[in-house]
Design a protein around this motif. Structure first.
Motif, PDB file in Angstrom:
ATOM      1  N   ALA A 103     -27.914  51.309  19.461  1.00 37.51           N
ATOM      2  CA  ALA A 103     -29.184  50.636  19.193  1.00 37.51           C
ATOM      3  C   ALA A 103     -29.445  50.501  17.693  1.00 37.51           C
ATOM      4  CB  ALA A 103     -30.318  51.399  19.868  1.00 37.51           C
ATOM      5  N   GLN A 104     -28.499  50.939  16.861  1.00 42.84           N
ATOM      6  CA  GLN A 104     -28.680  50.901  15.404  1.00 42.84           C
ATOM      7  C   GLN A 104     -27.829  49.827  14.727  1.00 42.84           C
ATOM      8  OE1 GLN A 104     -29.637  54.504  16.126  1.00 42.84           O
ATOM      9  NE2 GLN A 104     -31.480  53.409  15.549  1.00 42.84           N
ATOM     10  N   THR A 105     -26.590  49.696  15.186  1.00 42.75           N
ATOM     11  CA  THR A 105     -25.642  48.817  14.515  1.00 42.75           C
ATOM     12  C   THR A 105     -25.732  47.402  15.071  1.00 42.75           C
ATOM     13  OG1 THR A 105     -24.221  50.764  14.624  1.00 42.75           O
ATOM     14  CG2 THR A 105     -23.256  48.773  13.666  1.00 42.75           C
ATOM     15  N   ILE A 106     -26.163  46.473  14.241  1.00 39.38           N
ATOM     16  CA  ILE A 106     -26.242  45.076  14.685  1.00 39.38           C
ATOM     17  C   ILE A 106     -24.852  44.478  14.603  1.00 39.38           C
ATOM     18  CG2 ILE A 106     -27.152  42.809  14.072  1.00 39.38           C
ATOM     19  CD1 ILE A 106     -29.717  44.234  13.240  1.00 39.38           C
ATOM     20  N   ASN A 107     -24.242  44.258  15.769  1.00 39.08           N
ATOM     21  CA  ASN A 107     -22.856  43.811  15.743  1.00 39.08           C
ATOM     22  C   ASN A 107     -22.454  43.127  17.046  1.00 39.08           C
ATOM     23  OD1 ASN A 107     -20.421  43.435  14.536  1.00 39.08           O
ATOM     24  ND2 ASN A 107     -19.779  45.574  14.534  1.00 39.08           N
ATOM     25  N   ALA A 108     -21.490  42.236  16.900  1.00 35.38           N
ATOM     26  CA  ALA A 108     -20.823  41.627  18.049  1.00 35.38           C
ATOM     27  C   ALA A 108     -19.405  41.360  17.596  1.00 35.38           C
ATOM     28  CB  ALA A 108     -21.507  40.335  18.463  1.00 35.38           C
ATOM     29  N   PHE A 109     -18.461  41.525  18.494  1.00 36.58           N
ATOM     30  CA  PHE A 109     -17.070  41.289  18.096  1.00 36.58           C
ATOM     31  C   PHE A 109     -16.203  41.036  19.326  1.00 36.58           C
ATOM     32  CE2 PHE A 109     -15.924  45.560  19.387  1.00 36.58           C
ATOM     33  CZ  PHE A 109     -17.086  46.275  19.160  1.00 36.58           C
ATOM     34  N   ALA A 110     -15.002  40.554  19.053  1.00 34.83           N
ATOM     35  CA  ALA A 110     -14.068  40.249  20.137  1.00 34.83           C
ATOM     36  C   ALA A 110     -12.733  40.885  19.822  1.00 34.83           C
ATOM     37  CB  ALA A 110     -13.898  38.745  20.262  1.00 34.83           C
ATOM     38  N   LEU A 111     -12.086  41.423  20.844  1.00 38.40           N
ATOM     39  CA  LEU A 111     -10.709  41.884  20.702  1.00 38.40           C
ATOM     40  C   LEU A 111      -9.809  40.734  21.137  1.00 38.40           C
ATOM     41  CD1 LEU A 111     -10.990  45.493  22.187  1.00 38.40           C
ATOM     42  CD2 LEU A 111     -10.687  44.869  19.792  1.00 38.40           C
ATOM     43  N   PRO A 112      -8.552  40.722  20.701  1.00 39.77           N
ATOM     44  CA  PRO A 112      -7.672  39.634  21.142  1.00 39.77           C
ATOM     45  C   PRO A 112      -7.562  39.625  22.663  1.00 39.77           C
ATOM     46  CG  PRO A 112      -6.407  41.392  20.068  1.00 39.77           C
ATOM     47  CD  PRO A 112      -7.865  41.665  19.817  1.00 39.77           C
ATOM     48  N   TYR A 120     -26.467  46.815  21.706  1.00 35.74           N
ATOM     49  CA  TYR A 120     -27.857  46.678  22.134  1.00 35.74           C
ATOM     50  C   TYR A 120     -28.741  46.334  20.944  1.00 35.74           C
ATOM     51  CZ  TYR A 120     -32.364  47.394  24.199  1.00 35.74           C
ATOM     52  OH  TYR A 120     -33.647  47.179  24.622  1.00 35.74           O
ATOM     53  N   ALA A 121     -28.388  46.849  19.761  1.00 36.01           N
ATOM     54  CA  ALA A 121     -29.175  46.570  18.550  1.00 36.01           C
ATOM     55  C   ALA A 121     -29.283  45.063  18.311  1.00 36.01           C
ATOM     56  CB  ALA A 121     -28.549  47.262  17.345  1.00 36.01           C
ATOM     57  N   LEU A 122     -28.186  44.346  18.448  1.00 35.30           N
ATOM     58  CA  LEU A 122     -28.227  42.893  18.261  1.00 35.30           C
ATOM     59  C   LEU A 122     -28.882  42.223  19.469  1.00 35.30           C
ATOM     60  CD1 LEU A 122     -27.622  40.237  16.833  1.00 35.30           C
ATOM     61  CD2 LEU A 122     -25.256  40.389  17.610  1.00 35.30           C
ATOM     62  N   PHE A 123     -28.483  42.641  20.662  1.00 30.51           N
ATOM     63  CA  PHE A 123     -29.016  42.077  21.909  1.00 30.51           C
ATOM     64  C   PHE A 123     -30.551  42.106  21.918  1.00 30.51           C
ATOM     65  CE2 PHE A 123     -30.410  42.755  26.326  1.00 30.51           C
ATOM     66  CZ  PHE A 123     -29.857  41.668  26.965  1.00 30.51           C
ATOM     67  N   ALA A 133     -26.195  33.133  24.144  1.00 30.54           N
ATOM     68  CA  ALA A 133     -25.072  32.211  24.334  1.00 30.54           C
ATOM     69  C   ALA A 133     -24.422  31.894  22.985  1.00 30.54           C
ATOM     70  CB  ALA A 133     -25.547  30.931  25.023  1.00 30.54           C
ATOM     71  N   GLY A 134     -25.230  31.802  21.941  1.00 30.63           N
ATOM     72  CA  GLY A 134     -24.698  31.530  20.602  1.00 30.63           C
ATOM     73  C   GLY A 134     -23.789  32.658  20.120  1.00 30.63           C
ATOM     74  N   VAL A 135     -24.253  33.893  20.296  1.00 24.80           N
ATOM     75  CA  VAL A 135     -23.455  35.055  19.866  1.00 24.80           C
ATOM     76  C   VAL A 135     -22.162  35.137  20.684  1.00 24.80           C
ATOM     77  CG1 VAL A 135     -23.385  37.584  19.754  1.00 24.80           C
ATOM     78  CG2 VAL A 135     -25.479  36.380  19.097  1.00 24.80           C
ATOM     79  N   LYS A 219     -30.673  33.269  11.464  1.00 26.30           N
ATOM     80  CA  LYS A 219     -31.917  33.727  10.826  1.00 26.30           C
ATOM     81  C   LYS A 219     -32.176  35.192  11.161  1.00 26.30           C
ATOM     82  CE  LYS A 219     -34.002  29.261  10.091  1.00 26.30           C
ATOM     83  NZ  LYS A 219     -34.674  28.144  10.755  1.00 26.30           N
ATOM     84  N   ILE A 220     -31.900  35.561  12.394  1.00 29.05           N
ATOM     85  CA  ILE A 220     -32.067  36.966  12.808  1.00 29.05           C
ATOM     86  C   ILE A 220     -31.121  37.861  11.996  1.00 29.05           C
ATOM     87  CG2 ILE A 220     -31.613  38.591  14.707  1.00 29.05           C
ATOM     88  CD1 ILE A 220     -32.731  36.345  16.588  1.00 29.05           C
ATOM     89  N   LEU A 221     -29.895  37.425  11.850  1.00 29.26           N
ATOM     90  CA  LEU A 221     -28.916  38.205  11.087  1.00 29.26           C
ATOM     91  C   LEU A 221     -29.366  38.354   9.643  1.00 29.26           C
ATOM     92  CD1 LEU A 221     -25.533  36.740  12.350  1.00 29.26           C
ATOM     93  CD2 LEU A 221     -26.505  38.986  12.847  1.00 29.26           C
ATOM     94  N   LYS A 222     -29.909  37.270   9.115  1.00 32.39           N
ATOM     95  CA  LYS A 222     -30.334  37.281   7.720  1.00 32.39           C
ATOM     96  C   LYS A 222     -31.499  38.253   7.514  1.00 32.39           C
ATOM     97  CE  LYS A 222     -31.202  34.311   3.880  1.00 32.39           C
ATOM     98  NZ  LYS A 222     -31.897  33.123   3.413  1.00 32.39           N
TER      99      LYS A 222
END
Ligand code: ZN
Length: 258
Positions: A103-112, A120-123, A133-135, A219-222
């Motif tokens: 709930a702290q780290t704003i992140n999204a990523f993909a593995l190959p 959850y922090a970003l969600f 859908a954008g993320v 904008k949210i990320l910024k």
């Protein structure tokens, strides 16, 4: 005697460099989904295997999966909608979407290979389904763009060049080469991000989402960055302002081609 020794070292160094360059160049192929020329030394099956293998580790690193099944189902639903309505479905990749408890780290990523994660922090910062859908679309873009596999080949090449320089000349020069190599790899990373934004917009439109909300995500990320804190997601991503401009161009491009 010493000069001879130096010559042999130099020749070995050159051989190492040549081997790395030849290996890299012989792996050139056109990405069937993006049309971009890339250097990839592993197969789609290997990408999927690497992704699946690293998934438990990634989950553990972000506090495991978020305990609420309803939120997870919501993430799955949006992810599947994006995949099923786009070229992502035509690939051999296996897409799975994981909502992480962090709930702290704003992140999204993909593995190959298709394993995709959002914290959850970003969600919890997202305002609507279209932004989710954008993320997720952006992350599917990384999978389709084969960005991890591409970077792995580049790292192989970089390592080969560094070994060659270190053996052939001297370590202080190798350090200089390492600094240059780093800059090159970072630049590629940035291009990957912009390509993923572009693909994300394309998937959003195909799945009936409002692509303008990708700008909302930026904008949210910024604003999440704050004065002293750079979220992880942003430290590896280009400036949101810069991305917004490109996203606007992508929206125009894909909307008129519909
Ligand atoms: Zn990205």
């Amino acid at each position: 005697m010493r000069t001879g020794n130096r010559k042999v070292k130099l020749l070995i160094g050159i051989a190492i460099v040549l081997f790395a360059v030849i290996k890299y160049c012989s792996s050139a192929e056109t990405n069937p989904y993006t049309g971009k020329e890339q250097h990839i030394s592993i197969s789609e099956e290997q990408e999927i295997a690497i992704g699946l293998q690293s998934t438990p580790q990634m989950q553990a690193q972000y506090g495991g999966l978020y305990p609420d099944d309803n939120y997870q189902a919501f993430v799955d639903n949006v992810g599947e909608k994006l995949v099923n309505n786009s070229i992502a479905k035509k690939t051999g990749y296996q897409y799975d979407f994981h909502l992480l408890a962090d709930a702290q780290t704003i992140n999204a990523f993909a593995l190959p290979g298709g394993q995709i994660f959002i914290t959850y922090a970003l969600f919890s910062k997202l305002e609507n389904e279209d932004q989710l859908a954008g993320v997720l679309g952006h992350e599917i873009g990384h999978v389709l763009g084969r960005h991890s596999a591409d970077r792995m080949s580049k790292q192989d090449l970089t390592q080969g060049l560094l070994n060659g320089v270190a053996v052939g000349i001297d370590p202080s020069t190798a350090q200089g080469a390492a600094a240059i190599a780093n800059i090159i790899n970072m630049k590629y990373g940035r291009e990957d991000e912009l390509e993923s934004d572009d693909l994300g917009v394309r998937f959003m439109i195909k799945a009936g989402y409002n692509p303008e909300e990708m700008i909302g995500v930026m904008k949210i990320l910024k604003s999440a960055a704050g004065p002293n804190r750079t979220p992880e997601f942003q430290s590896t991503h280009p400036d949101p302002e810069n991305r917004i401009q490109k996203i606007k161009e992508a929206i125009k491009k894909y909307k008129t081609s519909q």
